[in-house]
Design an enzyme around this catalytic site. Structure first.
Site, PDB file in Angstrom:
ATOM      1  N   ASP A  41       0.805  -1.277  -0.214  1.00  0.00           N
ATOM      2  CA  ASP A  41       0.008  -0.044   0.165  1.00  0.00           C
ATOM      3  C   ASP A  41       0.867   1.109  -0.038  1.00  0.00           C
ATOM      4  O   ASP A  41       1.909   1.230   0.412  1.00  0.00           O
ATOM      5  CB  ASP A  41      -0.923  -0.040   1.230  1.00  0.00           C
ATOM      6  CG  ASP A  41      -2.323   0.839   1.126  1.00  0.00           C
ATOM      7  OD1 ASP A  41      -1.926   2.208   1.082  1.00  0.00           O
ATOM      8  OD2 ASP A  41      -3.226   0.388   0.982  1.00  0.00           O
ATOM      9  N   ASP A  62       4.217   3.570  -4.054  1.00  0.00           N
ATOM     10  CA  ASP A  62       3.148   4.093  -4.928  1.00  0.00           C
ATOM     11  C   ASP A  62       3.166   2.873  -5.925  1.00  0.00           C
ATOM     12  O   ASP A  62       4.329   3.122  -6.810  1.00  0.00           O
ATOM     13  CB  ASP A  62       3.611   5.357  -5.313  1.00  0.00           C
ATOM     14  CG  ASP A  62       2.604   5.893  -6.412  1.00  0.00           C
ATOM     15  OD1 ASP A  62       1.772   5.068  -6.789  1.00  0.00           O
ATOM     16  OD2 ASP A  62       2.826   6.992  -6.640  1.00  0.00           O
ATOM     17  N   ASN A  88      -6.313  -4.261  -5.736  1.00  0.00           N
ATOM     18  CA  ASN A  88      -7.547  -3.615  -4.809  1.00  0.00           C
ATOM     19  C   ASN A  88      -6.935  -2.109  -4.740  1.00  0.00           C
ATOM     20  O   ASN A  88      -7.931  -1.525  -4.272  1.00  0.00           O
ATOM     21  CB  ASN A  88      -7.354  -4.233  -3.634  1.00  0.00           C
ATOM     22  CG  ASN A  88      -8.356  -3.757  -2.624  1.00  0.00           C
ATOM     23  OD1 ASN A  88      -9.460  -3.450  -2.724  1.00  0.00           O
ATOM     24  ND2 ASN A  88      -7.855  -3.060  -1.389  1.00  0.00           N
ATOM     25  N   TYR A 155     -13.047   7.944 -11.745  1.00  0.00           N
ATOM     26  CA  TYR A 155     -13.150   6.638 -11.029  1.00  0.00           C
ATOM     27  C   TYR A 155     -13.829   5.497 -11.853  1.00  0.00           C
ATOM     28  O   TYR A 155     -13.169   4.742 -12.092  1.00  0.00           O
ATOM     29  CB  TYR A 155     -13.913   6.834  -9.913  1.00  0.00           C
ATOM     30  CG  TYR A 155     -14.003   5.619  -8.985  1.00  0.00           C
ATOM     31  CD1 TYR A 155     -13.074   5.070  -8.177  1.00  0.00           C
ATOM     32  CD2 TYR A 155     -15.268   5.080  -8.980  1.00  0.00           C
ATOM     33  CE1 TYR A 155     -13.360   3.957  -7.278  1.00  0.00           C
ATOM     34  CE2 TYR A 155     -15.560   3.921  -8.281  1.00  0.00           C
ATOM     35  CZ  TYR A 155     -14.430   3.197  -7.507  1.00  0.00           C
ATOM     36  OH  TYR A 155     -14.656   2.093  -6.831  1.00  0.00           O
ATOM     37  N   LYS A 159     -12.363   2.096 -13.564  1.00  0.00           N
ATOM     38  CA  LYS A 159     -12.924   0.758 -13.236  1.00  0.00           C
ATOM     39  C   LYS A 159     -13.614   0.082 -14.579  1.00  0.00           C
ATOM     40  O   LYS A 159     -13.352  -1.231 -14.625  1.00  0.00           O
ATOM     41  CB  LYS A 159     -14.272   0.939 -12.308  1.00  0.00           C
ATOM     42  CG  LYS A 159     -13.845   1.262 -11.118  1.00  0.00           C
ATOM     43  CD  LYS A 159     -12.609   0.371 -10.365  1.00  0.00           C
ATOM     44  CE  LYS A 159     -12.337   0.860  -8.928  1.00  0.00           C
ATOM     45  NZ  LYS A 159     -11.174   0.130  -8.609  1.00  0.00           N
TER      46      LYS A 159
END
Length: 258
Positions: A41, A62, A88, A155, A159
């Site tokens: 993360d 990153d 994720n 966003y 996706k």
């Protein structure tokens, strides 16, 4: 929520976005199923939630940077390889009308959500090809991959891109035993609450998303490739939702939403 029973003993799993709400559940479920998990993360401090678990190794970075992706896979190679990649990592909180988004913000969302998934996925499939073996990728999508949220155009574009990326991997590399699927969860929060805009009548627990990932990565899903599994309480099946209810619930929920 009780865990669905899958056995990942001896397998190695890489989970990105591992400090977030869904990421923590993913790491915990795979580790509980016997896997050795590498949790990555950008939030180095947030990864401390996994401290003390001998089944989990952590690595900050990153993932939109190529050098970081290279470093992650150098560690994967040192640790004995990879069986499952779970993409994720995502920037989820930005809400800006499309007309107001500047190029810098747009690029940041694309980098965090889509570029990171590409950089890790392409390295994973090369790793499996070179080893002469198959592997599994599970990527987190959203209802926004096929329908639009209010004020989340960047966003939603990422996706939809992740779903297209998964289909491309399935078509081009399925013959090598490589599978790539997506989960599209809706209304995920730390606490399950009533939700009138979802046919199920309640929000989604992060553990339910993680259980779907365990299924998709398992032999039980061996003939699923390029698929989007909707863990959304029936949201996608409904023609119309109540946007005022959705906005109200979002304003009350401090956790990220898919």
């Amino acid at each position: 929520m009780s865990a669905v029973r899958f056995d990942y003993t001896g397998e190695r799993v890489l989970v990105t976005g591992a400090a977030g709400l869904i990421g923590r559940a993913l790491v915990r479920r795979f580790a509980d199923a016997g896997a050795a998990v590498l949790a990555v993360d950008v939030d180095a401090g947030g990864l401390a939630v996994h401290d003390g678990d001998p089944r989990v190794a952590t690595m900050p970075g990153d993932l939109a940077r190529e050098d970081v992706a290279d470093a992650v896979f150098a560690r994967v190679a040192r640790d004995g390889g990879l069986d499952v990649l779970v993409n994720n990592a995502a920037m989820t909180g930005l809400r800006t009308p499309f007309i107001d988004i500047d190029a810098g913000v747009w690029d940041a969302v694309i980098a965090a959500n889509l570029r990171s998934a590409y950089l890790l996925s392409v390295r994973a499939v090369r790793h499996w090809r070179d080893a002469g073996r198959g592997g599994t990728i599970v990527s987190l999508s959203s209802p926004g991959g096929s329908r639009a949220h209010e004020d989340q155009s960047a966003y939603d574009v990422t996706k939809a891109g992740i779903e297209a990326l998964s289909r491309a991997i399935a078509v081009e590399l399925g013959g090598l035993g490589i599978r790539a699927n997506c989960i599209a969860p809706a209304s995920v929060g730390g606490e399950v609450r009533p939700a009138t805009d979802l046919p199920a009548g309640r929000t989604t627990a992060p553990e339910e998303v993680a259980d779907a990932a365990l299924f998709l990565a398992s032999p039980a899903a061996s003939q699923l490739n390029g698929h989007v599994l909707r863990v959304d309480g029936g949201l996608h099946a409904r023609l119309r939702t109540d946007p005022s209810e959705e906005r109200r619930r979002e304003s009350e929920d401090a956790g990220p939403r898919r």
